[in-house]
Design a protein around this motif. Structure first.
Motif, PDB file in Angstrom:
ATOM      1  N   MET A 363       0.638  -1.136   0.146  1.00  0.00           N
ATOM      2  CA  MET A 363      -0.173  -0.065  -0.006  1.00  0.00           C
ATOM      3  C   MET A 363       0.853   1.393   0.060  1.00  0.00           C
ATOM      4  N   MET A 364       2.056   1.180   0.654  1.00  0.00           N
ATOM      5  CA  MET A 364       2.870   2.444   0.857  1.00  0.00           C
ATOM      6  C   MET A 364       3.552   2.767  -0.589  1.00  0.00           C
ATOM      7  N   VAL A 365       3.888   1.667  -1.170  1.00  0.00           N
ATOM      8  CA  VAL A 365       4.502   1.727  -2.594  1.00  0.00           C
ATOM      9  C   VAL A 365       3.352   2.159  -3.506  1.00  0.00           C
ATOM     10  N   ILE A 366       2.298   1.672  -3.424  1.00  0.00           N
ATOM     11  CA  ILE A 366       1.252   2.250  -4.345  1.00  0.00           C
ATOM     12  C   ILE A 366       1.030   3.771  -4.204  1.00  0.00           C
ATOM     13  N   PHE A 367       0.827   4.189  -2.801  1.00  0.00           N
ATOM     14  CA  PHE A 367       0.707   5.249  -2.574  1.00  0.00           C
ATOM     15  C   PHE A 367       1.693   6.389  -3.060  1.00  0.00           C
ATOM     16  N   PHE A 368       3.130   5.872  -2.809  1.00  0.00           N
ATOM     17  CA  PHE A 368       4.275   6.571  -3.284  1.00  0.00           C
ATOM     18  C   PHE A 368       3.911   6.753  -4.834  1.00  0.00           C
ATOM     19  N   LEU A 369       3.541   5.889  -5.564  1.00  0.00           N
ATOM     20  CA  LEU A 369       3.458   6.026  -6.971  1.00  0.00           C
ATOM     21  C   LEU A 369       2.326   6.859  -7.470  1.00  0.00           C
ATOM     22  N   GLN A 370       1.380   6.998  -6.441  1.00  0.00           N
ATOM     23  CA  GLN A 370       0.328   7.952  -6.839  1.00  0.00           C
ATOM     24  C   GLN A 370       0.537   9.418  -6.713  1.00  0.00           C
ATOM     25  N   ARG A 371       1.830   9.562  -6.075  1.00  0.00           N
ATOM     26  CA  ARG A 371       2.161  10.753  -5.473  1.00  0.00           C
ATOM     27  C   ARG A 371       3.173  11.289  -6.502  1.00  0.00           C
ATOM     28  N   ARG A 372       3.699  10.521  -7.527  1.00  0.00           N
ATOM     29  CA  ARG A 372       4.761  11.115  -8.337  1.00  0.00           C
ATOM     30  C   ARG A 372       4.058  12.127  -9.410  1.00  0.00           C
ATOM     31  N   SER A 373       5.019  12.953  -9.989  1.00  0.00           N
ATOM     32  CA  SER A 373       4.564  13.799 -10.931  1.00  0.00           C
ATOM     33  C   SER A 373       5.266  13.585 -12.227  1.00  0.00           C
ATOM     34  N   PRO A 374       4.317  13.225 -13.262  1.00  0.00           N
ATOM     35  CA  PRO A 374       2.967  13.017 -13.376  1.00  0.00           C
ATOM     36  C   PRO A 374       2.829  11.459 -12.637  1.00  0.00           C
ATOM     37  N   PRO A 375       1.595  11.173 -12.161  1.00  0.00           N
ATOM     38  CA  PRO A 375       1.455  10.051 -11.033  1.00  0.00           C
ATOM     39  C   PRO A 375       1.797   8.825 -12.065  1.00  0.00           C
ATOM     40  N   ILE A 376       2.310   7.780 -11.476  1.00  0.00           N
ATOM     41  CA  ILE A 376       2.600   6.510 -12.116  1.00  0.00           C
ATOM     42  C   ILE A 376       1.164   5.671 -11.939  1.00  0.00           C
ATOM     43  N   LEU A 377       0.698   5.637 -10.834  1.00  0.00           N
ATOM     44  CA  LEU A 377      -0.594   4.901 -10.615  1.00  0.00           C
ATOM     45  C   LEU A 377      -1.875   5.928 -10.353  1.00  0.00           C
ATOM     46  N   PRO A 378      -2.845   5.560 -10.669  1.00  0.00           N
ATOM     47  CA  PRO A 378      -4.130   6.374 -10.563  1.00  0.00           C
ATOM     48  C   PRO A 378      -4.736   6.308  -9.087  1.00  0.00           C
ATOM     49  N   THR A 379      -5.469   7.022  -8.523  1.00  0.00           N
ATOM     50  CA  THR A 379      -6.148   6.850  -7.132  1.00  0.00           C
ATOM     51  C   THR A 379      -7.466   5.956  -7.519  1.00  0.00           C
ATOM     52  N   LEU A 380      -7.710   5.193  -6.152  1.00  0.00           N
ATOM     53  CA  LEU A 380      -8.995   4.357  -6.199  1.00  0.00           C
ATOM     54  C   LEU A 380     -10.060   5.231  -6.730  1.00  0.00           C
ATOM     55  N   ASP A 381     -10.165   6.635  -6.224  1.00  0.00           N
ATOM     56  CA  ASP A 381     -11.448   7.040  -6.687  1.00  0.00           C
ATOM     57  C   ASP A 381     -11.473   7.348  -8.122  1.00  0.00           C
ATOM     58  N   TYR A 382     -10.371   7.620  -8.703  1.00  0.00           N
ATOM     59  CA  TYR A 382     -10.222   7.708 -10.238  1.00  0.00           C
ATOM     60  C   TYR A 382     -10.761   6.238 -10.693  1.00  0.00           C
ATOM     61  N   LEU A 383     -10.175   5.322 -10.180  1.00  0.00           N
ATOM     62  CA  LEU A 383     -10.656   3.841 -11.051  1.00  0.00           C
ATOM     63  C   LEU A 383     -12.193   3.787 -10.695  1.00  0.00           C
ATOM     64  N   LYS A 384     -12.705   4.289  -9.546  1.00  0.00           N
ATOM     65  CA  LYS A 384     -14.181   4.264  -9.457  1.00  0.00           C
ATOM     66  C   LYS A 384     -14.893   4.926 -10.588  1.00  0.00           C
ATOM     67  N   THR A 385     -14.420   6.180 -10.878  1.00  0.00           N
ATOM     68  CA  THR A 385     -15.267   7.137 -11.821  1.00  0.00           C
ATOM     69  C   THR A 385     -15.200   6.289 -13.036  1.00  0.00           C
ATOM     70  N   LEU A 386     -14.015   5.350 -13.337  1.00  0.00           N
ATOM     71  CA  LEU A 386     -14.118   4.789 -14.747  1.00  0.00           C
ATOM     72  C   LEU A 386     -15.032   3.586 -14.857  1.00  0.00           C
ATOM     73  N   ALA A 387     -15.624   3.147 -13.531  1.00  0.00           N
ATOM     74  CA  ALA A 387     -16.457   1.804 -13.460  1.00  0.00           C
ATOM     75  C   ALA A 387     -17.699   2.049 -14.202  1.00  0.00           C
ATOM     76  N   ASP A 388     -18.033   1.157 -14.890  1.00  0.00           N
ATOM     77  CA  ASP A 388     -19.280   0.950 -15.456  1.00  0.00           C
ATOM     78  C   ASP A 388     -20.394   0.338 -14.637  1.00  0.00           C
ATOM     79  N   ALA A 389     -21.526  -0.124 -15.226  1.00  0.00           N
ATOM     80  CA  ALA A 389     -22.712  -0.656 -14.342  1.00  0.00           C
ATOM     81  C   ALA A 389     -22.279  -2.186 -13.919  1.00  0.00           C
ATOM     82  N   GLU A 390     -21.774  -2.853 -14.755  1.00  0.00           N
ATOM     83  CA  GLU A 390     -21.151  -4.174 -14.570  1.00  0.00           C
ATOM     84  C   GLU A 390     -20.237  -4.409 -13.406  1.00  0.00           C
ATOM     85  N   ASP A 391     -19.294  -3.138 -13.213  1.00  0.00           N
ATOM     86  CA  ASP A 391     -18.453  -3.214 -12.256  1.00  0.00           C
ATOM     87  C   ASP A 391     -18.842  -2.856 -10.805  1.00  0.00           C
ATOM     88  N   LYS A 392     -20.033  -2.453 -10.807  1.00  0.00           N
ATOM     89  CA  LYS A 392     -20.659  -2.129  -9.351  1.00  0.00           C
ATOM     90  C   LYS A 392     -20.499  -3.337  -8.335  1.00  0.00           C
TER      91      LYS A 392
END
Ligand code: CTP
Ligand code: MG
Length: 556
Positions: A363-392
């Protein structure tokens, strides 16, 4: 020795692609080089499970002709794939093309007569192959190629790291050497499937699913096998399918809480494994833990297994990690190195306690990679915005929704090298305000700590939980000190321009040496010693680190 796979092409069987999660250590330059479509986590799970259901485990005589062995088994149907490995004896994992072949073999298999002892006649998919006449076979035996199920020795790993060409190369080498192999992954799914057969004696429609590092792509050879008994599918009732005004329910026993139901179920399954489970030894029922579990060793595979129930959220967090691991080839390389670094310095342990866990480090590595500029990994909230109905996905009132098709997530534009990321990781967490901030991969930024635990990492789905609640202030301090020192060592190396050709351990190899602090403070004095002696001493100290208590079967 390299395993030899003989593959017949069978319609409807799984291809090597189903490896999915364990692939592509890739080049580390950028995350965007691998454009091949990646399988969804659920697809990989489904394929692997189906594959495991037509697979058997056989304890073989040591002297055996592979050709005759395969011919003998082929009587029951074509074989898709097989491999051998050594544990306490020679074992074969044989995957038939069709499930019916397993039943056909079981029908021709006898329960042994035991002499003074009595056998419990449980017809599993774990067999014992005997030779009727061993002398004939011995003359024709060939050398059976065996797959290694344990990680390379520290010495070997250390040498490989010292021989690498760059720090990036070191991180990728470490990943390649320690990640689960295709065979080890198969063995993990097979073990779950064998346990499922036992649990099915009580709950015919249950599933035993692996989760955690066996499936999230961050598993290291020798890691434990987390599995959970999934009873969710049982009795799923579709009211629309029934006609008329009637609704039928099962007559069931009621208990006062979900927790008591879990304890009762795990208690009988634990008994069952202990009494009837071929190869299941050292069964411990740990039913009063926050998450009740049954712990046991699966002797043949060498896996230390933790069986829980109702753990769908943990499966979802395994899926999330699988997605993060697959999004950019640098992620797994960095996580493996940080985990290995933490283990080398006894920051993590196989014994539960006040230590940081591998899950928290990831989790710490993922967080660190989300904090890079530009980010290397997206946030979980962003992955949630990409979800469609079947991902619910809502589990026990927690919103676990995020996009499941990882091919729809844009690769990062960040091109930082692994060397830089490693250095910056240590600097970032060497200076992190742990006293006031919480690590939160949902939002990808620090939050105020909601409670005073020394280390606060928010559980991505059960957001009121801290996944590192167990970590003590002194363990956190040890982590911070080691992170600072490791950052310092890498900076020193930069200044001194040590070449990979020099005799000294360098880069990642230098960071894995125990007691970095002592090494740093005595560095100047030690420089006078011949390099070969220094390396010898260092190897000795690595040998005595706890990681090396893992035996050759990967059992702790
Ligand atoms: N888990 C969790 N919260 C925790 C601990 C564990 O949600 N505080 C879940 C995670 O999904 C984790 C899984 O349980 O992946 C298994 O836990 P564990 O075996 O401790 O971690 P692994 O990720 O499997 O790592 P390791 O290789 O050390 O076993
Ligand atoms: Mg685990």
């Amino acid at each position: 020795l390299r395993p030899i796979h003989r593959r017949l092409s069978c319609p409807g069987t799984v291809t090597a692609d189903a490896r999915g999660e364990q692939q592509s250590s890739g080049s580390a330059e950028t995350g965007s080089e691998d454009r091949t479509p990646k399988k969804r986590f659920s697809e990989v799970q489904k394929e692997r499970r189906e594959q495991a259901q037509r697979t058997i485990l056989i304890l073989c005589p040591n002297k055996i002709s592979e050709k005759k062995f395969l011919k003998y088994l082929s009587q029951h149907g074509p074989i898709n794939n097989h491999f051998f490995f050594e544990s306490f004896g020679l074992y074969a994992v044989v995957e038939f093309c069709q499930k019916e072949s397993v039943a056909s073999l079981q029908n021709l298999t006898r329960t042994p007569s035991m002499g003074t002892e009595a056998a419990i006649p449980f017809r599993s998919r774990f067999f014992n192959l005997k030779l009727k006449n061993s002398s004939n076979e011995t003359s024709e035996q060939s050398c059976i190629p065996c797959c290694n199920q344990s990680p390379p020795s520290s010495k070997k790993l250390f040498e490989l790291l010292c021989d690498a060409e760059s720090i990036d190369d070191q991180l990728n080498t470490l990943l390649k050497e320690l990640q689960l192999t295709e065979e080890n992954t198969k063995l993990r799914y097979l073990t779950c499937s064998l346990i499922e057969d036992i649990a099915a004696a009580y709950f015919p429609d249950c599933a035993v699913r692996p989760f955690g590092s066996s499936v999230n792509s961050f598993g290291k050879l020798g890691c434990d096998l987390d599995m959970f008994l999934d009873l969710d599918e049982i009795g799923k009732f579709n009211a629309h399918k029934t006609s008329g005004n009637f609704l039928m329910e099962f007559q069931v026993k009621n208990v006062p809480s979900e927790r008591i139901a879990t304890q009762k179920i795990l208690s009988v399954i634990g008994e069952c494994l202990d009494n009837f489970g071929p190869g299941c030894v050292g069964v411990q029922k740990i039913l009063n833990a926050r998450c009740p579990l049954v712990r046991f060793s699966h002797q043949a595979s060498g896996f230390q297994c933790d069986l829980t129930t109702n753990n769908r959220i943990a499966l979802k967090s395994s899926e999330l990690l699988y997605i993060y691991g697959a999004l950019d080839s640098r992620v797994r390389a960095l996580v493996f190195s940080i985990r290995c670094w933490a283990r080398a310095h006894s920051l993590t342990s196989s014994i539960p306690g006040a230590w940081i866990t591998n899950f928290s480090l990831t989790m710490m590595v993922i967080f660190f990679l989300q904090r890079r500029s530009p980010p290397i990994l997206p946030t979980l909230d962003y992955l949630k915005t990409l979800a469609d109905a079947e991902d619910k996905c809502i589990i026990e009132g927690h919103n676990c929704t995020f996009i499941c098709d990882l091919n729809r997530i844009k690769p990062s534009q960040n091109t930082e090298t692994l060397e830089l990321l490693l250095k910056e990781f240590f600097e970032y967490f060497g200076n992190f305000a742990f006293n006031k901030n919480s690590i939160n991969i949902r939002q990808g930024r620090e939050q105020n700590k909601p409670e005073p635990s020394p280390l606060h990492i928010q559980n991505p789905f059960e957001t009121s939980l801290n996944i590192s609640k167990n970590v003590s202030q002194s363990q956190l301090q040890k982590f911070v000190d080691l992170a600072r020192e490791s950052a310092w060592i890498l900076h020193q190396e930069d200044k001194d321009h040590p070449s990979p050709a020099s005799n000294q351990p360098w880069g990642l190899a230098a960071l894995l040496l125990p007691s970095v602090a002592k090494r740093v403070s005595h560095d100047k004095k030690k420089r006078k010693k011949p390099a070969s002696e220094r390396i010898k001493n260092l190897l000795e100290s690595i040998k005595s680190s706890p990681e090396n208590s893992t035996n050759t079967n990967g059992k702790r």
